[in-house]
Design an enzyme around this catalytic site. Structure first.
Site, PDB file in Angstrom:
ATOM      1  N   HIS A  79     -28.147  13.327   1.752  1.00 38.17           N
ATOM      2  CA  HIS A  79     -27.931  14.006   3.025  1.00 38.17           C
ATOM      3  C   HIS A  79     -26.809  13.287   3.774  1.00 38.17           C
ATOM      4  CE1 HIS A  79     -29.511  16.504   6.409  1.00 38.17           C
ATOM      5  NE2 HIS A  79     -28.953  15.565   7.145  1.00 38.17           N
ATOM      6  N   HIS A 106     -34.551   6.874   9.760  1.00 36.24           N
ATOM      7  CA  HIS A 106     -33.510   5.908  10.087  1.00 36.24           C
ATOM      8  C   HIS A 106     -33.739   5.266  11.454  1.00 36.24           C
ATOM      9  CE1 HIS A 106     -31.988   9.490  12.143  1.00 36.24           C
ATOM     10  NE2 HIS A 106     -31.128   8.745  12.811  1.00 36.24           N
ATOM     11  N   GLU A 132     -30.062   8.887  20.895  1.00 32.54           N
ATOM     12  CA  GLU A 132     -29.960  10.315  20.627  1.00 32.54           C
ATOM     13  C   GLU A 132     -30.855  11.129  21.567  1.00 32.54           C
ATOM     14  OE1 GLU A 132     -31.217  10.599  16.592  1.00 32.54           O
ATOM     15  OE2 GLU A 132     -29.561   9.409  15.798  1.00 32.54           O
ATOM     16  N   TYR A 139     -36.106  23.228  13.785  1.00 33.41           N
ATOM     17  CA  TYR A 139     -35.325  22.118  13.256  1.00 33.41           C
ATOM     18  C   TYR A 139     -35.953  21.664  11.949  1.00 33.41           C
ATOM     19  CZ  TYR A 139     -33.082  17.516  13.027  1.00 33.41           C
ATOM     20  OH  TYR A 139     -32.379  16.413  12.622  1.00 33.41           O
ATOM     21  N   HIS A 190     -34.592   9.629  21.342  1.00 35.70           N
ATOM     22  CA  HIS A 190     -34.816   8.501  20.445  1.00 35.70           C
ATOM     23  C   HIS A 190     -33.762   7.444  20.782  1.00 35.70           C
ATOM     24  CE1 HIS A 190     -36.424  11.711  17.430  1.00 35.70           C
ATOM     25  NE2 HIS A 190     -37.356  11.350  18.297  1.00 35.70           N
TER      26      HIS A 190
END
Length: 441
Positions: free
Chosen positions: A293, A336, A342, A351, A366
């Site tokens: 990704h 991650h 974010e 999503y 986040h």
């Protein structure tokens, strides 16, 4: 009413282009910016979005030719009406390292326009030093009437989620619908009219360097957001002799004055700073055709650089419809932790990293180095999936991402919209089963 562009809101294409436009023939001077006598008795006024001495490739200014200079106004007074609009430094509460998520902002029951419907959720930096951003949501059910707004603190990136907006600005008119964005430069006055009923959406107020298109590097000369798809308005003005309230946001506080006439009296303009809109469906998504990704940075629409190369004051990133074809790959965003912080939201659809709880009109935060990624249901579905080419469709999520930690406001921490059980979506992951012979550590 503003004299409408014809036909059907004509626009000027191109990001950062040097545009020229006039609503009355001969209003725009030729060969000079400030002649001794401007045609029709208009006033020449320079609008600077950067310092006079900024390098040519970063110097943004436009010349406006208007019926009255903006200098002609009475004193601004503190705005007395209660507002949930805030600006940095965000010191109401200590920034939280916890992952936060909010349910959608409800539409108002009483009549509320765009300005009164703005609510600050979070932000960082400091307007006085030109660093960071403010993140607001809006919910409104009536048009602004005899009222205009501008921010002296930063440029406003507007992301509609429900309902279309008609932005009447000093430099022309733009209609902006969900799946489009608009940017209103710092200092430009505008009015928001509702096109098809109540509206809701997001606003990112950028205190730092101006938004620009990201460099493409190894991608080459094409891809992501194409400059030709950004649209500025043609000149349009209104000649109205009726009181109009001007509300400005200055150093985080609202101030107000009243003009005896409409502020939207710019008959012609030229330059490279203006409001613009962009259709997110035109984004040329770059993705892997082999494995793994890609980093979310590959989906950046606009970036506000910081003084550290490659590390943004603020990025606007989208997650649009796209093909997923990666082989032997966990296809949703991986787990991650990140030096960037974010603030994420959803315009419509679902999503792919969250099976539930993340709703259109809501948001999540986040912060730097908080572990996050797909919830249990999304993870298990992705691990079990048959890896054939799959089209992700019917969705549009986005992210305001910043190098600086983002603090939620006191209102955002206390509202009933905050989901107390957000952490639960990462509860229940099965422990990995190692071979029995692996030994003890």
């Amino acid at each position: 009413m503003v004299q409408p562009p014809s036909p059907s809101e004509r626009v000027l294409p191109g990001f950062g282009n040097l545009h020229s436009t006039e609503a009355v023939a001969g209003a725009l001077p030729i060969g000079r910016n400030s002649p001794q006598r401007v045609a029709h008795g208009l006033y020449a006024e320079q609008f600077s979005a950067t310092a006079f001495t900024a390098p040519r490739n970063e110097n943004y200014r436009s010349w406006l030719y208007r019926m009255r200079p903006t200098a002609a106004h009475a004193r601004f007074q503190p705005h007395q009406q209660e507002s949930l609009l805030r600006s940095g430094p965000f010191a109401e509460r200590a920034p939280s390292p916890n992952r936060l998520r909010w349910n959608p902002l409800p539409l108002p029951g009483e009549p509320v326009d765009f300005v009164d419907g703005l609510v600050t959720y979070a932000g960082n930096g400091d307007v006085a030093t030109g660093v960071g951003c403010g993140i607001h949501l809006y919910a409104a059910n009536r048009s602004m009437v005899d009222r205009a707004f501008f921010s002296a603190d930063g440029e406003l990136l507007i992301v509609p989620q429900a309902g279309s907006l008609r932005l009447v600005t000093e430099m022309g008119v733009l209609t902006v619908a969900p799946l489009q964005i608009a940017l209103v430069p710092r200092g430009i006055r505008f009015r928001v009219e509702l096109v098809d009923g109540p509206v809701r959406g997001y606003v990112c107020e950028n205190y730092g360097s101006l938004f620009r298109l990201p460099d493409l590097g190894p991608i080459g000369s094409n891809g992501l957001a194409n400059p030709r798809d950004f649209e500025a308005p043609v000149a349009a003005f209104e000649d109205v002799e009726r009181p109009c309230e001007i509300v400005q946001k200055f150093q985080g506080r609202l101030w107000t004055t009243t003009l005896p006439h409409s502020p939207f009296d710019v008959v012609a303009w030229h330059g490279n700073v203006a409001p613009y809109r962009y259709d997110l469906s035109r984004f040329n998504t770059i993705n892997t055709v082999s494995y793994d990704h890609p980093d979310p940075s590959i989906f950046t629409v606009l970036t506000s650089p910081s003084d550290t190369p490659g590390t943004a004051n603020l990025d606007f990133v989208i997650f649009p419809p796209r093909w997923m074809v990666a082989e032997d790959t966990f296809r949703p965003p991986w787990f991650h932790r990140n030096v960037m912080s974010e603030f994420m939201a959803l315009i419509h659809g679902e999503y792919d990293a969250k099976a539930g709880g993340f709703a259109p009109g809501g948001a999540s935060l986040h912060n730097c180095m908080s572990g996050h990624g797909p919830d249990v249901a999304s993870h298990d579905k992705a691990v079990a999936a048959t890896l054939a080419p799959v089209r992700i469709d019917g969705t549009m999520a986005f992210m305001f991402e910043s190098r600086y930690p983002i603090a939620a406001t006191a209102w955002a921490m206390d509202t009933d919209l905050l989901q107390d059980d957000y952490d639960d979506c990462w509860t229940g992951f099965r422990k990995a089963q190692l071979p029995a012979t692996h030994g003890d550590s």
